[in-house]
Design a protein around this motif. Sequence first.
Motif, PDB file in Angstrom:
ATOM      1  N   LEU A 175       0.825  -1.205   0.000  1.00 37.19           N
ATOM      2  CA  LEU A 175       0.000   0.000   0.000  1.00 37.19           C
ATOM      3  C   LEU A 175       0.863   1.261   0.000  1.00 37.19           C
ATOM      4  O   LEU A 175       0.557   2.230  -0.699  1.00 37.19           O
ATOM      5  CB  LEU A 175      -0.921   0.004   1.225  1.00 37.19           C
ATOM      6  CG  LEU A 175      -2.028  -1.048   1.250  1.00 37.19           C
ATOM      7  CD1 LEU A 175      -2.782  -0.982   2.574  1.00 37.19           C
ATOM      8  CD2 LEU A 175      -2.989  -0.858   0.095  1.00 37.19           C
ATOM      9  N   MET A 176       1.932   1.246   0.768  1.00 35.02           N
ATOM     10  CA  MET A 176       2.827   2.401   0.817  1.00 35.02           C
ATOM     11  C   MET A 176       3.468   2.665  -0.537  1.00 35.02           C
ATOM     12  O   MET A 176       3.692   3.821  -0.917  1.00 35.02           O
ATOM     13  CB  MET A 176       3.910   2.179   1.870  1.00 35.02           C
ATOM     14  CG  MET A 176       3.409   2.222   3.304  1.00 35.02           C
ATOM     15  SD  MET A 176       2.725   3.836   3.762  1.00 35.02           S
ATOM     16  CE  MET A 176       4.191   4.852   3.629  1.00 35.02           C
ATOM     17  N   ASP A 177       3.760   1.616  -1.277  1.00 35.03           N
ATOM     18  CA  ASP A 177       4.353   1.790  -2.612  1.00 35.03           C
ATOM     19  C   ASP A 177       3.427   2.576  -3.528  1.00 35.03           C
ATOM     20  O   ASP A 177       3.889   3.276  -4.441  1.00 35.03           O
ATOM     21  CB  ASP A 177       4.663   0.422  -3.241  1.00 35.03           C
ATOM     22  CG  ASP A 177       5.823  -0.275  -2.548  1.00 35.03           C
ATOM     23  OD1 ASP A 177       6.592   0.405  -1.838  1.00 35.03           O
ATOM     24  OD2 ASP A 177       5.952  -1.509  -2.712  1.00 35.03           O
ATOM     25  N   MET A 178       2.125   2.469  -3.286  1.00 36.98           N
ATOM     26  CA  MET A 178       1.156   3.155  -4.137  1.00 36.98           C
ATOM     27  C   MET A 178       1.229   4.679  -3.993  1.00 36.98           C
ATOM     28  O   MET A 178       0.762   5.410  -4.859  1.00 36.98           O
ATOM     29  CB  MET A 178      -0.268   2.690  -3.820  1.00 36.98           C
ATOM     30  CG  MET A 178      -0.549   1.203  -4.071  1.00 36.98           C
ATOM     31  SD  MET A 178      -0.413   0.721  -5.802  1.00 36.98           S
ATOM     32  CE  MET A 178       1.247   0.004  -5.821  1.00 36.98           C
ATOM     33  N   LEU A 179       1.831   5.156  -2.901  1.00 34.86           N
ATOM     34  CA  LEU A 179       1.952   6.612  -2.722  1.00 34.86           C
ATOM     35  C   LEU A 179       2.907   7.234  -3.728  1.00 34.86           C
ATOM     36  O   LEU A 179       2.907   8.455  -3.932  1.00 34.86           O
ATOM     37  CB  LEU A 179       2.428   6.932  -1.299  1.00 34.86           C
ATOM     38  CG  LEU A 179       1.430   6.674  -0.162  1.00 34.86           C
ATOM     39  CD1 LEU A 179       2.034   7.072   1.170  1.00 34.86           C
ATOM     40  CD2 LEU A 179       0.118   7.414  -0.393  1.00 34.86           C
ATOM     41  N   MET A 180       3.723   6.420  -4.336  1.00 32.15           N
ATOM     42  CA  MET A 180       4.650   6.915  -5.354  1.00 32.15           C
ATOM     43  C   MET A 180       4.143   6.603  -6.754  1.00 32.15           C
ATOM     44  O   MET A 180       4.881   6.740  -7.734  1.00 32.15           O
ATOM     45  CB  MET A 180       6.033   6.290  -5.141  1.00 32.15           C
ATOM     46  CG  MET A 180       6.683   6.680  -3.820  1.00 32.15           C
ATOM     47  SD  MET A 180       7.113   8.459  -3.733  1.00 32.15           S
ATOM     48  CE  MET A 180       5.785   9.110  -2.707  1.00 32.15           C
ATOM     49  N   ASP A 181       2.904   6.163  -6.867  1.00 36.23           N
ATOM     50  CA  ASP A 181       2.317   5.801  -8.161  1.00 36.23           C
ATOM     51  C   ASP A 181       1.741   7.027  -8.837  1.00 36.23           C
ATOM     52  O   ASP A 181       1.871   8.157  -8.362  1.00 36.23           O
ATOM     53  CB  ASP A 181       1.228   4.740  -7.942  1.00 36.23           C
ATOM     54  CG  ASP A 181       1.065   3.810  -9.134  1.00 36.23           C
ATOM     55  OD1 ASP A 181       0.993   4.327 -10.265  1.00 36.23           O
ATOM     56  OD2 ASP A 181       1.012   2.590  -8.926  1.00 36.23           O
ATOM     57  N   ARG A 182       1.060   6.814  -9.959  1.00 30.97           N
ATOM     58  CA  ARG A 182       0.415   7.902 -10.671  1.00 30.97           C
ATOM     59  C   ARG A 182      -0.618   8.581  -9.774  1.00 30.97           C
ATOM     60  O   ARG A 182      -1.136   8.002  -8.830  1.00 30.97           O
ATOM     61  CB  ARG A 182      -0.250   7.365 -11.951  1.00 30.97           C
ATOM     62  CG  ARG A 182       0.764   6.967 -13.011  1.00 30.97           C
ATOM     63  CD  ARG A 182       0.151   6.065 -14.071  1.00 30.97           C
ATOM     64  NE  ARG A 182      -0.931   6.710 -14.803  1.00 30.97           N
ATOM     65  CZ  ARG A 182      -1.580   6.127 -15.799  1.00 30.97           C
ATOM     66  NH1 ARG A 182      -1.260   4.901 -16.181  1.00 30.97           N
ATOM     67  NH2 ARG A 182      -2.555   6.773 -16.431  1.00 30.97           N
ATOM     68  N   GLU A 183      -0.951   9.826 -10.110  1.00 30.45           N
ATOM     69  CA  GLU A 183      -1.721  10.691  -9.221  1.00 30.45           C
ATOM     70  C   GLU A 183      -3.029  10.079  -8.744  1.00 30.45           C
ATOM     71  O   GLU A 183      -3.339  10.099  -7.549  1.00 30.45           O
ATOM     72  CB  GLU A 183      -1.992  12.016  -9.935  1.00 30.45           C
ATOM     73  CG  GLU A 183      -2.665  13.044  -9.060  1.00 30.45           C
ATOM     74  CD  GLU A 183      -2.802  14.384  -9.758  1.00 30.45           C
ATOM     75  OE1 GLU A 183      -3.930  14.887  -9.805  1.00 30.45           O
ATOM     76  OE2 GLU A 183      -1.796  14.905 -10.276  1.00 30.45           O
ATOM     77  N   VAL A 184      -3.802   9.524  -9.653  1.00 27.98           N
ATOM     78  CA  VAL A 184      -5.116   8.976  -9.273  1.00 27.98           C
ATOM     79  C   VAL A 184      -4.954   7.827  -8.290  1.00 27.98           C
ATOM     80  O   VAL A 184      -5.675   7.736  -7.281  1.00 27.98           O
ATOM     81  CB  VAL A 184      -5.886   8.508 -10.529  1.00 27.98           C
ATOM     82  CG1 VAL A 184      -7.174   7.815 -10.128  1.00 27.98           C
ATOM     83  CG2 VAL A 184      -6.173   9.683 -11.451  1.00 27.98           C
ATOM     84  N   ILE A 185      -4.005   6.938  -8.560  1.00 26.94           N
ATOM     85  CA  ILE A 185      -3.765   5.803  -7.661  1.00 26.94           C
ATOM     86  C   ILE A 185      -3.183   6.291  -6.341  1.00 26.94           C
ATOM     87  O   ILE A 185      -3.562   5.818  -5.267  1.00 26.94           O
ATOM     88  CB  ILE A 185      -2.828   4.782  -8.344  1.00 26.94           C
ATOM     89  CG1 ILE A 185      -3.590   4.060  -9.455  1.00 26.94           C
ATOM     90  CG2 ILE A 185      -2.272   3.788  -7.333  1.00 26.94           C
ATOM     91  CD1 ILE A 185      -2.796   3.032 -10.194  1.00 26.94           C
ATOM     92  N   ARG A 186      -2.262   7.234  -6.421  1.00 26.04           N
ATOM     93  CA  ARG A 186      -1.680   7.810  -5.201  1.00 26.04           C
ATOM     94  C   ARG A 186      -2.766   8.371  -4.292  1.00 26.04           C
ATOM     95  O   ARG A 186      -2.765   8.136  -3.073  1.00 26.04           O
ATOM     96  CB  ARG A 186      -0.702   8.917  -5.580  1.00 26.04           C
ATOM     97  CG  ARG A 186      -0.071   9.636  -4.408  1.00 26.04           C
ATOM     98  CD  ARG A 186       0.428  11.008  -4.834  1.00 26.04           C
ATOM     99  NE  ARG A 186      -0.680  11.925  -5.114  1.00 26.04           N
ATOM    100  CZ  ARG A 186      -0.527  13.146  -5.614  1.00 26.04           C
ATOM    101  NH1 ARG A 186       0.670  13.581  -5.937  1.00 26.04           N
ATOM    102  NH2 ARG A 186      -1.584  13.920  -5.821  1.00 26.04           N
ATOM    103  N   ASN A 187      -3.701   9.108  -4.844  1.00 29.04           N
ATOM    104  CA  ASN A 187      -4.769   9.714  -4.049  1.00 29.04           C
ATOM    105  C   ASN A 187      -5.670   8.659  -3.418  1.00 29.04           C
ATOM    106  O   ASN A 187      -6.113   8.805  -2.272  1.00 29.04           O
ATOM    107  CB  ASN A 187      -5.586  10.675  -4.910  1.00 29.04           C
ATOM    108  CG  ASN A 187      -4.763  11.843  -5.424  1.00 29.04           C
ATOM    109  OD1 ASN A 187      -3.640  12.078  -4.970  1.00 29.04           O
ATOM    110  ND2 ASN A 187      -5.309  12.564  -6.377  1.00 29.04           N
ATOM    111  N   GLU A 188      -5.950   7.600  -4.166  1.00 27.98           N
ATOM    112  CA  GLU A 188      -6.780   6.513  -3.631  1.00 27.98           C
ATOM    113  C   GLU A 188      -6.049   5.804  -2.496  1.00 27.98           C
ATOM    114  O   GLU A 188      -6.647   5.480  -1.453  1.00 27.98           O
ATOM    115  CB  GLU A 188      -7.112   5.522  -4.749  1.00 27.98           C
ATOM    116  CG  GLU A 188      -8.280   4.600  -4.450  1.00 27.98           C
ATOM    117  CD  GLU A 188      -9.628   5.296  -4.508  1.00 27.98           C
ATOM    118  OE1 GLU A 188     -10.539   4.868  -3.784  1.00 27.98           O
ATOM    119  OE2 GLU A 188      -9.774   6.270  -5.284  1.00 27.98           O
ATOM    120  N   ALA A 189      -4.743   5.573  -2.675  1.00 28.72           N
ATOM    121  CA  ALA A 189      -3.944   4.919  -1.635  1.00 28.72           C
ATOM    122  C   ALA A 189      -3.852   5.786  -0.386  1.00 28.72           C
ATOM    123  O   ALA A 189      -3.849   5.290   0.746  1.00 28.72           O
ATOM    124  CB  ALA A 189      -2.543   4.609  -2.166  1.00 28.72           C
TER     125      ALA A 189
END
Length: 520
Positions: A175-189
């Motif tokens: 889940l923490m890795d998702m914070l460095m993902d694309r904006e939409v996924i980052r916001n959801e994470a």
Amino acid sequence: MDLASRYKGVVGFVFGNENSDSSEDSYVERLLDRISNGVLAEDRRTAIAELQSIVAESRAGQLAFGAMGFPVLMGVLKEERDDVEMVRGALETLVSALTPIGHVKGPTNEVQPALMNTDLLSRESESISLLLSLLSEEDFYVRYYTLQILTALLTNSPNRLQEAILSIPRGITRLMDMLMDREVIRNEALLLLTYLTREAEEIQKIVVFEGAFEKIFSIMKEEGGSEGGVVVQDCLELLNNLLRSNASNQVLLRETMGFDPLISILKLRGSSYSFTQQKTINLLSALETINLLLMGGSESDPQKDSNKITNKTVLAQKKLLDHLLMLGVESQWAPVALRCSALRCIGDLVAGHSKNLDALSSKVLGEERQVEPAVNSLLRIILRTSSMQEFIAADHVFKNFCEKNKDGQAMLASTLIPHPNSMADAPLEEDMNLSFGSMLLRGLAMSESDGDLETCCRAASVLTHILKDNTQCKERALRIELEAPMPSLGAPELLLHRIVRLPKCSAMLPRFTPPLNISA
């Protein structure tokens, strides 16, 4: 008992009939059969698209899917990872199955299929593990839908999902890795982690260990700090979850990243005079973070007191007081809630901290010819504000400034000298030229006949803090003569007499204001 059997048992209990033969049941059953046993890949993909559509639009479809569909779609996610379109379809269908259909109105006691589906899926730790594994997939929509499913599960079954994620190796890490993902996924994470860390100390520890502080401040900087949108608010909410009543996490933040990134959010930049609703919320959230640091941790934490003092020291070294005074005192165009929050932080920052008390007593505000001591500006707020909340917040500053601070009390009391000109008749604008004590005495000289008894009562509250537990200040106050004459004698009135003739004061002051006691 497997997933389908458990759900049929729940449905049978609610409706009294495990063998419903509705049209939705039969249609959903046929679609699931095509997904499971279809020969042509295109036919199976079409079936899953149709299934998603009926589940998204029909409560009966959601109910029928829950009774039969979970094992089929979880099988697709487990065994057909190479078919991205099928995996996307399965995940989107699961999102629909867990999302309440809001536009359909029914009796309040009517069963909610989406909530039942959420409850059922959250019970299966293997399903949670499978979903978390999908976060490492390359396809954007696979990761996005997976996060939406986890958020839906967490919203309705938080404790169960927290336990499941903790039991899965590297569950939080994914889940923490998702914070460095694309904006939409980052916001959801970000939203998902915010839900997860509420009152879940074990998860808080892991999130911090996985570099949460660095990631949070990086996102806020990228989004524009206080000028940013709701993402900044979400970041600050997650940060506050990690720091609230947690001294060890506060120490870790202080000793790794430090407080500079937080304080920079409070800096008012080019658009200082513009406070949008979102900017105000962001600043209030940042001030809540400051407040948590000033508390030092939970009441039961043995580190709390030492951590509180250290936090106050470091925050003051980073010029926090300047930013708080700008928000709470100098920015009179700022929303009242923001000013009050900043004032409360000022009071907490100086409470019991000698260096911070000295810093406040020596601080001057304004520009060039209009400079004045900060305590004068604070007193003016108390005497003039039309907001009771702002009065209470500014009064909180003086209460904490004077508490066990004999030098500070003596400094303020030393200015209690009546102004040579008439205080009662002078226009309010002229108090810029008055000393702290003269301004306070001018407020005390107000009377009910002036239509300003409330100002007098507020001034009396400040005087109470100055005199509390300080014999020297009390003796000085007993000798002060107010310029306003006593109605019966036509002679100057002693300050003591003026105070005791305020029977209505207690009703006009906040409940927590201590009673006046100026006798030695």
